[in-house]
Scaffold this motif. Structure first.
Motif, PDB file in Angstrom:
ATOM      1  N   SER A  65       0.804  -1.224   0.000  1.00  0.00           N
ATOM      2  CA  SER A  65       0.000   0.000   0.000  1.00  0.00           C
ATOM      3  C   SER A  65       0.842   1.281   0.000  1.00  0.00           C
ATOM      4  O   SER A  65       0.447   2.260  -0.645  1.00  0.00           O
ATOM      5  CB  SER A  65      -0.973  -0.002   1.176  1.00  0.00           C
ATOM      6  N   PRO A  66       1.991   1.346   0.705  1.00  0.00           N
ATOM      7  CA  PRO A  66       2.789   2.588   0.601  1.00  0.00           C
ATOM      8  C   PRO A  66       3.234   2.875  -0.830  1.00  0.00           C
ATOM      9  O   PRO A  66       3.309   4.033  -1.241  1.00  0.00           O
ATOM     10  CB  PRO A  66       3.990   2.308   1.515  1.00  0.00           C
ATOM     11  N   LEU A  67       3.530   1.823  -1.580  1.00  0.00           N
ATOM     12  CA  LEU A  67       3.926   2.006  -2.975  1.00  0.00           C
ATOM     13  C   LEU A  67       2.771   2.541  -3.812  1.00  0.00           C
ATOM     14  O   LEU A  67       2.955   3.393  -4.692  1.00  0.00           O
ATOM     15  CB  LEU A  67       4.425   0.675  -3.542  1.00  0.00           C
ATOM     16  N   PHE A  68       1.557   2.035  -3.535  1.00  0.00           N
ATOM     17  CA  PHE A  68       0.379   2.468  -4.302  1.00  0.00           C
ATOM     18  C   PHE A  68       0.107   3.963  -4.144  1.00  0.00           C
ATOM     19  O   PHE A  68      -0.440   4.594  -5.045  1.00  0.00           O
ATOM     20  CB  PHE A  68      -0.861   1.677  -3.870  1.00  0.00           C
ATOM     21  N   GLN A  69       0.473   4.526  -2.987  1.00  0.00           N
ATOM     22  CA  GLN A  69       0.179   5.932  -2.735  1.00  0.00           C
ATOM     23  C   GLN A  69       0.852   6.861  -3.745  1.00  0.00           C
ATOM     24  O   GLN A  69       0.372   7.964  -3.997  1.00  0.00           O
ATOM     25  CB  GLN A  69       0.636   6.310  -1.321  1.00  0.00           C
ATOM     26  N   ASP A  70       1.944   6.409  -4.348  1.00  0.00           N
ATOM     27  CA  ASP A  70       2.699   7.252  -5.263  1.00  0.00           C
ATOM     28  C   ASP A  70       2.396   6.979  -6.739  1.00  0.00           C
ATOM     29  O   ASP A  70       2.985   7.604  -7.621  1.00  0.00           O
ATOM     30  CB  ASP A  70       4.208   7.060  -5.031  1.00  0.00           C
ATOM     31  N   LEU A  71       1.493   6.047  -7.010  1.00  0.00           N
ATOM     32  CA  LEU A  71       1.254   5.646  -8.397  1.00  0.00           C
ATOM     33  C   LEU A  71       0.139   6.423  -9.078  1.00  0.00           C
ATOM     34  O   LEU A  71      -0.041   6.309 -10.293  1.00  0.00           O
ATOM     35  CB  LEU A  71       0.935   4.137  -8.456  1.00  0.00           C
ATOM     36  N   GLY A  72      -0.631   7.192  -8.306  1.00  0.00           N
ATOM     37  CA  GLY A  72      -1.702   7.984  -8.906  1.00  0.00           C
ATOM     38  C   GLY A  72      -2.734   7.112  -9.606  1.00  0.00           C
ATOM     39  O   GLY A  72      -3.154   6.067  -9.095  1.00  0.00           O
ATOM     40  N   ASN A  73      -3.117   7.519 -10.820  1.00  0.00           N
ATOM     41  CA  ASN A  73      -4.170   6.802 -11.540  1.00  0.00           C
ATOM     42  C   ASN A  73      -3.707   5.486 -12.150  1.00  0.00           C
ATOM     43  O   ASN A  73      -4.527   4.753 -12.735  1.00  0.00           O
ATOM     44  CB  ASN A  73      -4.758   7.695 -12.636  1.00  0.00           C
ATOM     45  N   TRP A  74      -2.413   5.170 -12.011  1.00  0.00           N
ATOM     46  CA  TRP A  74      -1.989   3.821 -12.401  1.00  0.00           C
ATOM     47  C   TRP A  74      -2.655   2.770 -11.519  1.00  0.00           C
ATOM     48  O   TRP A  74      -2.792   1.609 -11.898  1.00  0.00           O
ATOM     49  CB  TRP A  74      -0.471   3.696 -12.302  1.00  0.00           C
ATOM     50  N   ASN A  75      -3.077   3.191 -10.325  1.00  0.00           N
ATOM     51  CA  ASN A  75      -3.790   2.260  -9.449  1.00  0.00           C
ATOM     52  C   ASN A  75      -5.120   1.796 -10.055  1.00  0.00           C
ATOM     53  O   ASN A  75      -5.597   0.694  -9.766  1.00  0.00           O
ATOM     54  CB  ASN A  75      -4.061   2.918  -8.093  1.00  0.00           C
ATOM     55  N   LEU A  76      -5.718   2.662 -10.876  1.00  0.00           N
ATOM     56  CA  LEU A  76      -6.937   2.243 -11.564  1.00  0.00           C
ATOM     57  C   LEU A  76      -6.663   1.041 -12.459  1.00  0.00           C
ATOM     58  O   LEU A  76      -7.462   0.106 -12.523  1.00  0.00           O
ATOM     59  CB  LEU A  76      -7.491   3.402 -12.404  1.00  0.00           C
ATOM     60  N   LEU A  77      -5.532   1.081 -13.150  1.00  0.00           N
ATOM     61  CA  LEU A  77      -5.160  -0.030 -14.025  1.00  0.00           C
ATOM     62  C   LEU A  77      -4.873  -1.285 -13.208  1.00  0.00           C
ATOM     63  O   LEU A  77      -5.244  -2.399 -13.610  1.00  0.00           O
ATOM     64  CB  LEU A  77      -3.940   0.358 -14.860  1.00  0.00           C
ATOM     65  N   ILE A  78      -4.239  -1.104 -12.058  1.00  0.00           N
ATOM     66  CA  ILE A  78      -3.888  -2.260 -11.226  1.00  0.00           C
ATOM     67  C   ILE A  78      -5.130  -2.903 -10.636  1.00  0.00           C
ATOM     68  O   ILE A  78      -5.315  -4.136 -10.735  1.00  0.00           O
ATOM     69  CB  ILE A  78      -2.924  -1.834 -10.097  1.00  0.00           C
TER      70      ILE A  78
END
Length: 628
Positions: free
Chosen positions: A198-211
Motif C-alpha cells: 500500500s505505501p507504494l500504491f500511494q505514489d502511483l496515482g491513476n496507475w492504481n486504476l489499471l492495477i
C-alpha cells in the motif's frame, strides 16, 4: 455456467448417517432457505400489489397514493438483498466460466472453491461498514411515511450477514479440507501482499486504476469469481489501499446503485417472463407464426427470429425470452432436420438482436444511470432491432436456399383457427408499450399491468396456468433479480471510484482528440462495448462506463437515444459471442447443447449483427425517427 459450487441437497438417509456437525450444517442451510426464500417471494408479491394499486388509484380512481413509491423503494432494497442471498445459496450469481470450464476437473473444483472464498472475503470486509451505514441512515426520516430510513438501510447488513452464513455453509460442506485450506491461504496471502504494498500504491496515482479496476477485476473474473464480488473486492482494495476515503462509501454507493426505483422493473419483468411461459402465451404466438411461414425453407428459423422479437417486448429478460421459445420450437426444428449448431447459434444471435426491444432491462439501466427518458429509449429501440432481424433473416435465407422444409403449407382454415388463440398474446407487447407512451403507467409500473393481464389470460383464456408453479417462479425471480442488482450495486461503487479519481476527465480529453470526430468516437465506442459486453455483461458495463461516455457523446453532438441504441447493440454482440460471451453459454444451456456445436455456425450471424449495428450507427433516424 453460473454455479459457484454444487449445492444439491444431500439425501435424508445420508444426512442421518453423517457426523453431527454435518447434520447441523445441513439444518442451518435448510433454515437459511426458509428465512430468505419465503420473505423474498412475498416481497415480489408485495411490490407487484403496491405498484398495481398505484396505477389503479391514479388512473382509474383519480386518487393517487402518495406513499406508494416510497414504500416500494423501502421494500425493494430488502428484495434485492434477500434475492442476492437466495442466489448465493443456490450458487446462481453470475460469473464468467469460459476459462474455468477449460481447466482439468481438479483445477476447476479448486477455482469453484476459490470463488466462494473470495466472495466470503468481500462480505467480511464490508460487514462492519454496512452496519455503520445503516446506523447513519437512522437519523434520516422518509418524507411520506415519516419513518426512519434505517428500516430500508438495514437490508444491507442483514443481507451481507446472511450471505456470509451461506458462504460458511458452503465452505463447511467441502470434503477436501486441503483444497479448502489452499484456497483460503491463496486469498489471504494475496490480500496481505496488497496491504504490504500500500505505501507504494500511494505514489502511483491513476496507475492504481489499471492495477485494481482493470488488473484485479480481470484476474478475479477470469478465475470464475462472481462478477459482483469481483467488482466489490477490486473497489474495496482501491479505496482502502490507495486513497484516504473511508470504506463506508463503498456501501453507500452500492445502496445508491441498488435503490433506483426504476430498477424495480427488473424483478417484475423477470416474473412477467416466467408467467408468460407458464400460461402458454409464448407457445400460442409461436404456433401462429409457424402457421404463416413454417412451410418455407428455414421457416421455423424465421419464426424463431420473429418470436424473439415479440417475446422480448414482454419479458425484458433475455434468459426468460430464450427459455420461453427454445422448448417450444426446437423439437419441431429437430424433427425437420435442422442442425443443432444452427439452432443454438440463431438463438444466441436473436438474443443479441433483441437487446433494444422494450422493455429491455439494459435500456432501463441506461435510463437509471444517465437520466435519459426511459419512454424515449423504449420508443427508439424497435426499429434498430428490426434492422438486425432483417439481416439475420438474410443469413437464414442464404443458408437454407437449397434445402427443403418438408412441411406442408398451412391453409387459411388453420391460420384462422390459431390466430384468435394467439391474439391475446400478440397484443401484450403493444399493450405494454401503449401504457407507457400514453402515460397510464411508468416504465416500472407497466410490468404489473402485463403481469395482471397475463395471469388473467392464463386463467380464463388459455387455462394452462398452474397456480402451484407460481411460488417457485416468485423465488426464482427474487434470486435472479438479486444477482442482477448486486452487480449493479458493486458496479456503481466501482464507477464512483473511477469518477472520483479524475479518470473521467482524462478519458473525455482522450476521446475528444480521436481522429474522425463523432465518427471516430462512434467506431471506438462500438469496439469498446463489444469487448465490455463480452467481459462484463451489459448491465455492469453500462453502470461503470455509461456516466463516463454518454456526456462525451453529447459533446460530439450525438443524440443520446441514438448512442444508446448503438451501445446496447454492441454490448449484445459481445454478450452473445463466443468464447467469452455469457449469453452464448446461456443459450447453449437452455438448448441443452454443447457450446462447441455452435461456434462455427454463429460466425455468420455475428457478422450480420455487426453490419446491422454499423447501419444503425450510420443512420441516426433509425433510432430517433419515431420519437415524439
Amino acid at each position: 455456467m453460473n454455479a459457484l459450487s454444487d449445492n444439491t441437497p444431500l439425501p435424508e438417509a445420508l444426512i442421518r448417517n453423517s457426523p453431527p456437525w454435518r447434520r447441523a450444517v445441513s439444518w442451518v442451510d435448510q433454515i437459511l432457505g426458509w428465512v430468505t426464500e419465503v420473505p423474498a417471494a412475498l416481497l415480489v408479491i408485495l411490490e407487484i400489489s403496491i405498484l398495481f394499486s398505484g396505477v389503479v388509484s391514479r388512473y382509474i380512481l383519480h386518487a393517487p397514493i402518495t406513499w406508494s413509491d416510497e414504500l416500494a423503494s423501502l421494500l425493494f432494497l430488502w428484495l434485492a438483498m434477500l434475492g442476492a442471498v437466495v442466489a448465493f445459496r443456490r450458487s446462481s450469481h453470475m460469473r464468467m466460466t469460459a476459462l474455468v470450464d477449460l481447466a482439468s476437473p481438479g483445477v476447476r473444483a479448486f477455482l469453484d472453491l476459490l470463488a466462494v472464498v473470495a466472495a466470503a472475503m468481500f462480505l467480511v470486509l464490508v460487514a462492519h461498514s454496512s452496519y455503520e451505514f445503516a446506523m447513519e441512515e437512522a437519523i434520516v426520516t422518509t418524507p411520506s411515511l415519516g419513518i426512519s430510513n434505517a428500516w430500508r438501510a438495514t437490508a444491507l447488513p442483514c443481507g451481507i450477514a446472511l450471505m456470509g452464513i451461506a458462504a460458511a455453509v458452503k465452505l463447511a460442506e467441502v470434503a477436501d479440507w486441503r483444497r479448502l485450506l489452499a484456497a483460503v491461504l491463496l486469498i489471504v496471502v494475496a490480500a496481505a501482499a496488497l496491504y504490504l504494498l500500500s505505501p507504494l500504491f500511494q505514489d502511483l496515482g491513476n496507475w492504481n486504476l489499471l492495477i485494481f479496476l482493470v488488473g484485479v477485476v480481470a484476474l478475479l473474473v477470469l478465475a470464475g469469481v462472481p462478477i459482483a464480488f469481483a467488482f466489490g473486492l477490486a473497489t474495496y482494495g482501491y479505496i482502502a489501499l490507495t486513497t484516504s476515503k473511508p470504506t463506508i462509501v463503498i456501501v453507500g454507493r452500492m445502496d445508491e446503485g441498488m435503490s433506483h426505483l426504476v430498477l424495480l422493473a427488473v424483478p417484475l419483468f423477470v416474473f412477467l417472463g416466467v408467467v408468460l411461459e407458464l400460461t402458454g402465451m409464448a407457445k400460442a404466438m409461436v404456433k401462429f407464426l409457424a402457421s404463416l411461414i413454417g412451410h418455407v425453407r428455414g421457416g421455423l428459423s424465421y419464426v424463431l427470429v420473429g418470436g424473439m422479437y415479440l417475446v422480448s417486448g414482454i419479458s425484458g429478460s433475455k434468459a426468460a425470452d430464450m427459455a420461453a421459445l427454445a422448448p417450444v420450437l426446437f423439437p419441431e426444428m429437430r424433427a425437420r432436420g435442422e442442425k443443432e449448431g444452427e439452432m443454438v447459434a440463431l438463438l444466441a444471435a436473436t438474443g443479441a438482436q433483441t437487446e433494444t426491444i422494450p422493455p429491455s432491462i439494459v435500456l432501463i439501466t441506461i435510463g437509471s444511470v444517465t437520466g435519459i427518458s426511459i419512454a424515449s429509449l423504449f420508443a427508439g429501440g424497435l426499429v434498430p432491432a428490426l434492422v438486425l432481424a432483417v439481416l439475420l433473416c438474410f443469413v437464414v435465407w442464404w443458408r437454407n436456399r437449397k434445402t427443403n422444409s418438408g412441411a406442408k403449407r398451412a391453409g387459411w382454415t388453420e391460420i384462422r383457427r390459431v390466430f384468435p388463440i394467439a391474439l391475446p398474446a400478440l397484443a401484450l407487447p403493444f399493450i405494454i408499450r401503449a401504457a407507457v407512451i400514453e402515460g397510464v403507467a411508468t416504465a416500472t409500473e407497466v410490468s404489473t399491468i402485463g403481469i395482471a393481464y397475463t395471469i388473467v389470460a392464463g386463467l380464463f383464456i388459455y387455462r394452462e396456468l398452474d397456480v402451484r408453479k407460481l411460488w417457485p417462479a416468485l423465488v426464482d425471480t427474487a434470486a435472479l433479480s438479486g444477482a442482477i442488482l448486486l452487480i449493479i450495486g458493486a458496479a456503481t461503487a466501482m464507477a464512483w471510484a473511477l469518477t472520483q479519481s479524475g479518470f473521467s476527465n482524462q478519458l473525455a480529453q482522450a476521446m475528444k482528440v480521436l481522429p474522425g470526430g463523432a465518427t471516430g468516437f462512434m467506431v471506438v465506442s462500438i469496439i469498446a462495448f463489444v469487448v465490455l459486453g463480452s467481459v462484463l455483461e451489459g448491465i455492469p458495463a453500462i453502470v461503470v462506463f455509461g456516466p463516463l461516455l454518454f456526456p462525451i457523446a453529447k459533446q460530439f453532438g450525438i443524440n443520446e437515444i441514438h448512442y444508446s441504441m448503438v451501445v446496447v447493440l454492441s454490448m449484445g454482440i459481445g454478450l452473445f459471442a463466443p468464447p467469452f460471451g455469457v449469453g452464448y453459454y446461456t443459450a447453449c444451456a437452455i438448448s441443452r447443447a454443447s457450446p462447441s456445436v455452435a461456434m462455427k455456425p454463429i460466425i455468420g450471424y455475428i457478422v450480420a449483427l455487426l453490419v446491422g449495428t454499423i447501419i444503425v450507427a450510420a443512420f441516426p433516424w433509425l433510432s430517433t425517427g419515431f420519437l415524439k
